[in-house]
Design an enzyme around this catalytic site. Structure first.
Site, PDB file in Angstrom:
ATOM      1  N   HIS A 282       0.828  -1.214   0.000  1.00 53.52           N
ATOM      2  CA  HIS A 282       0.000   0.000   0.000  1.00 53.52           C
ATOM      3  C   HIS A 282       0.858   1.257   0.000  1.00 53.52           C
ATOM      4  O   HIS A 282       1.806   1.399   0.756  1.00 53.52           O
ATOM      5  CB  HIS A 282      -1.026  -0.001   1.139  1.00 53.52           C
ATOM      6  CG  HIS A 282      -0.483   0.008   2.531  1.00 53.52           C
ATOM      7  ND1 HIS A 282      -0.145   1.178   3.189  1.00 53.52           N
ATOM      8  CD2 HIS A 282      -0.262  -0.998   3.408  1.00 53.52           C
ATOM      9  CE1 HIS A 282       0.259   0.888   4.421  1.00 53.52           C
ATOM     10  NE2 HIS A 282       0.205  -0.424   4.574  1.00 53.52           N
ATOM     11  N   ASP A 294       6.137   0.676   6.850  1.00 50.95           N
ATOM     12  CA  ASP A 294       4.697   0.495   6.656  1.00 50.95           C
ATOM     13  C   ASP A 294       4.141   1.600   5.762  1.00 50.95           C
ATOM     14  O   ASP A 294       3.687   2.619   6.264  1.00 50.95           O
ATOM     15  CB  ASP A 294       3.999   0.498   8.015  1.00 50.95           C
ATOM     16  CG  ASP A 294       2.530   0.161   7.936  1.00 50.95           C
ATOM     17  OD1 ASP A 294       2.109  -0.438   6.933  1.00 50.95           O
ATOM     18  OD2 ASP A 294       1.796   0.506   8.883  1.00 50.95           O
ATOM     19  N   GLU A 328      -4.954   1.867   2.396  1.00 47.67           N
ATOM     20  CA  GLU A 328      -5.055   0.691   3.259  1.00 47.67           C
ATOM     21  C   GLU A 328      -5.215   1.105   4.715  1.00 47.67           C
ATOM     22  O   GLU A 328      -5.952   0.471   5.474  1.00 47.67           O
ATOM     23  CB  GLU A 328      -3.815  -0.194   3.100  1.00 47.67           C
ATOM     24  CG  GLU A 328      -3.887  -1.518   3.842  1.00 47.67           C
ATOM     25  CD  GLU A 328      -3.403  -1.479   5.278  1.00 47.67           C
ATOM     26  OE1 GLU A 328      -3.651  -2.436   6.020  1.00 47.67           O
ATOM     27  OE2 GLU A 328      -2.772  -0.467   5.674  1.00 47.67           O
ATOM     28  N   GLU A 329      -4.530   2.162   5.128  1.00 46.38           N
ATOM     29  CA  GLU A 329      -4.447   2.505   6.549  1.00 46.38           C
ATOM     30  C   GLU A 329      -5.775   2.941   7.151  1.00 46.38           C
ATOM     31  O   GLU A 329      -6.068   2.608   8.289  1.00 46.38           O
ATOM     32  CB  GLU A 329      -3.399   3.601   6.774  1.00 46.38           C
ATOM     33  CG  GLU A 329      -1.960   3.163   6.516  1.00 46.38           C
ATOM     34  CD  GLU A 329      -1.445   2.150   7.527  1.00 46.38           C
ATOM     35  OE1 GLU A 329      -2.208   1.721   8.402  1.00 46.38           O
ATOM     36  OE2 GLU A 329      -0.270   1.788   7.437  1.00 46.38           O
ATOM     37  N   ASP A 356       3.309  -6.383   3.454  1.00 45.32           N
ATOM     38  CA  ASP A 356       2.881  -5.312   4.361  1.00 45.32           C
ATOM     39  C   ASP A 356       3.239  -5.658   5.802  1.00 45.32           C
ATOM     40  O   ASP A 356       2.437  -5.486   6.718  1.00 45.32           O
ATOM     41  CB  ASP A 356       1.372  -5.068   4.218  1.00 45.32           C
ATOM     42  CG  ASP A 356       0.905  -3.857   5.019  1.00 45.32           C
ATOM     43  OD1 ASP A 356       1.745  -3.021   5.403  1.00 45.32           O
ATOM     44  OD2 ASP A 356      -0.315  -3.746   5.273  1.00 45.32           O
ATOM     45  N   HIS A 426       3.392   2.688  12.684  1.00 41.09           N
ATOM     46  CA  HIS A 426       2.517   3.850  12.888  1.00 41.09           C
ATOM     47  C   HIS A 426       3.124   4.929  13.785  1.00 41.09           C
ATOM     48  O   HIS A 426       2.381   5.731  14.360  1.00 41.09           O
ATOM     49  CB  HIS A 426       1.165   3.426  13.476  1.00 41.09           C
ATOM     50  CG  HIS A 426       0.366   2.537  12.591  1.00 41.09           C
ATOM     51  ND1 HIS A 426      -0.837   1.974  12.989  1.00 41.09           N
ATOM     52  CD2 HIS A 426       0.568   2.102  11.321  1.00 41.09           C
ATOM     53  CE1 HIS A 426      -1.331   1.235  12.000  1.00 41.09           C
ATOM     54  NE2 HIS A 426      -0.487   1.301  10.970  1.00 41.09           N
TER      55      HIS A 426
END
Length: 470
Positions: A282, A294, A328-329, A356, A426
């Site tokens: 992503h 990520d 995606e997130e 991912d 994140h």
């Protein structure tokens, strides 16, 4: 399962590989490790563009950059697929404090927080209230409205440290992040603070998606993550003084959906052009760091698959696509859109692979597929053994390729070593310097090798065995 089906499954699972396959994999790994492009792509994506939150200017820059780079590879097709995505903006840097009052004195302790993605703002003056700590939704319900109303709920459920599979530990407490505000609002809470989903003790708050589900806007309360170190501090202080207060301020805002894109490139198959293999990651990321693990790593590894196939002189039998999914997130809009269009066009997707889980040393793959296809995959395990790739098991594949699932497709997820992944996930330390070049290139080669094998040998159609049995 009767004997006829067992025999048929064994027959369909036979996939004898040759010394040529061993030589091809060796060439793929050599090309990736000595002439790889993935690390340079990631350098630009991370350091020149940065965090790529859906709907942002940086997300659009990433679309334009990756499309241009795919075009340079001389693929048969490169295009953008429109997708509407949410636009949430963090705003000014968040503030957080623990406030202790005793004998006329007020002590303030600064803490590290960040708004959870999708949260409402606190208002210009912030939010200050007493705190109640819980470690589960069950504990919250036991307290009830009498003990929760008007307070900030502190969800302090930690990732389970004794689980070797860190994604299992993550899944065990991720609901408190996503639905914490929704659950707390039922009992009259005015805000939510959530322990960061991180196995390490540090000062980095970890954001991530949260949702209000069916809550009306006037019932929505602000939600923020707190670092693991500060979560421990807050918990310890609450044991001594359950009348302390917590203050936090965040100015995030949700806007109307905006237009964005999936980025797609294709090598058209020479023998079976209507059978599609997909590899992807992503393109969007959270905004605190630059999203290198990520999922910048998955993006550049997926791009590298097509480059390595071309550089190795492999002419695929089937059409191979790289898909860089958007959103995606905080919505999965890109993955759903790709599957929707594929279904509408009647495209026959037989295999999809997602990266991912960070750019760490690859350990193998998890597969969502039939037993017959898993049996075929097991035939290839020894091909990967020289590269210390041993993990071949049924399991979760990936969020963006999940909407493609049907009875015949093989879905796969690259599984790197996950022990450090949630140190960065994140958070603001998910940056380019956290990615090891060699580990990233090993992952790209591993993905390319699996795609090469599925292109060469295809997949087993399990319903054929059922029809013959019947």
């Amino acid at each position: 399962m009767n004997r006829i089906l067992v025999v048929l499954l064994a027959f369909f699972s036979i996939s004898v590989y040759s010394q040529n396959d061993e030589a091809t994999l060796k060439a793929i790994y050599k090309q990736s490790l000595t002439n790889g492009q993935s690390y340079a792509w990631l350098d630009y994506l991370s350091n020149e563009i940065g965090g790529r939150l859906s709907g942002s200017e940086n997300a659009q820059k990433a679309v334009e950059y990756t499309k241009a780079e795919l075009e340079k590879l001389g693929l048969d097709k490169v295009w953008l697929q429109e997708v509407m995505v949410p636009k949430w903006v963090r705003g000014e840097k968040e503030e957080g404090e623990i406030i202790l009052k005793s004998e006329g004195l007020t002590t303030k302790i600064d803490v590290n927080i960040c708004a959870l993605g999708g949260s409402t703002a606190t208002g210009e003056n912030g939010l200050q209230a007493k705190v109640v700590e819980v470690k589960s939704f069950e504990e919250l319900a036991e307290l009830g409205e009498d003990k929760v109303k008007g307070k900030i709920v502190f969800f302090n459920g930690a990732m389970q440290a004794d689980l070797i599979n860190t994604f299992e530990a993550y899944g065990g407490c991720s609901r408190q992040r996503y639905a914490g505000a929704y659950e707390a609002s039922k009992f009259g809470a005015v805000g939510v603070i959530v322990r960061s989903l991180n196995l390490r003790q540090d000062d980095f708050p970890h954001t991530g998606s949260m949702g209000y589900l069916d809550l009306p806007e006037n019932k929505r309360i602000p939600s923020a993550a707190i670092s693991t170190n500060d979560a421990n501090t807050l918990s310890e202080l609450l044991e001594k003084n359950n009348n302390l207060e917590f203050y936090f301020k965040q100015s995030c805002q949700q806007y109307d959906d905006v237009l964005s894109y999936n980025v797609i490139g294709e090598i058209t198959g020479s023998e079976f052009p209507d059978e599609y293999l997909v590899v992807g990651g992503h393109l969007d990321s959270w905004d605190l760091g630059d999203g290198s693990h990520d999922d910048g790593a998955g993006v550049v590894q997926s791009m590298e698959v097509l480059r390595l196939l071309k550089e190795s002189g492999i002419k695929p039998k089937r059409s191979i696509r790289v898909v860089l999914f958007m959103n995606e997130e905080n919505g999965l809009r890109g993955g759903r859109k790709y599957a929707e269009v594929a279904k509408a066009k009647g495209e026959n997707h037989i295999f999809a692979l997602e990266s991912d889980s960070g750019g760490f040393t690859p350990r193998g793959f998890s597969f969502d597929c039939s037993d017959a296809n898993l049996a075929q995959i097991e035939q290839w395990r020894s091909l990967f053994k020289p590269y210390l790739i041993h993990f071949f098991e049924k399991g979760y594949s990936g969020a963006d390729i999940g909407p493609l699932k049907n009875d015949n497709i093989v879905l796969a997820g690259l599984r790197p070593d996950s022990q450090r992944y949630f140190d960065y996930h994140h958070a603001s330390n998910d940056t380019f310097d956290a990615v090891n070049k060699r580990e990233l290139e090993l992952g790209a080669a591993t993905m390319t090798s699996l795609v090469y094998l599925f292109d060469k040998y295809g997949v087993n159609q399990i319903q054929n065995a059922r029809q013959l049995r019947d």
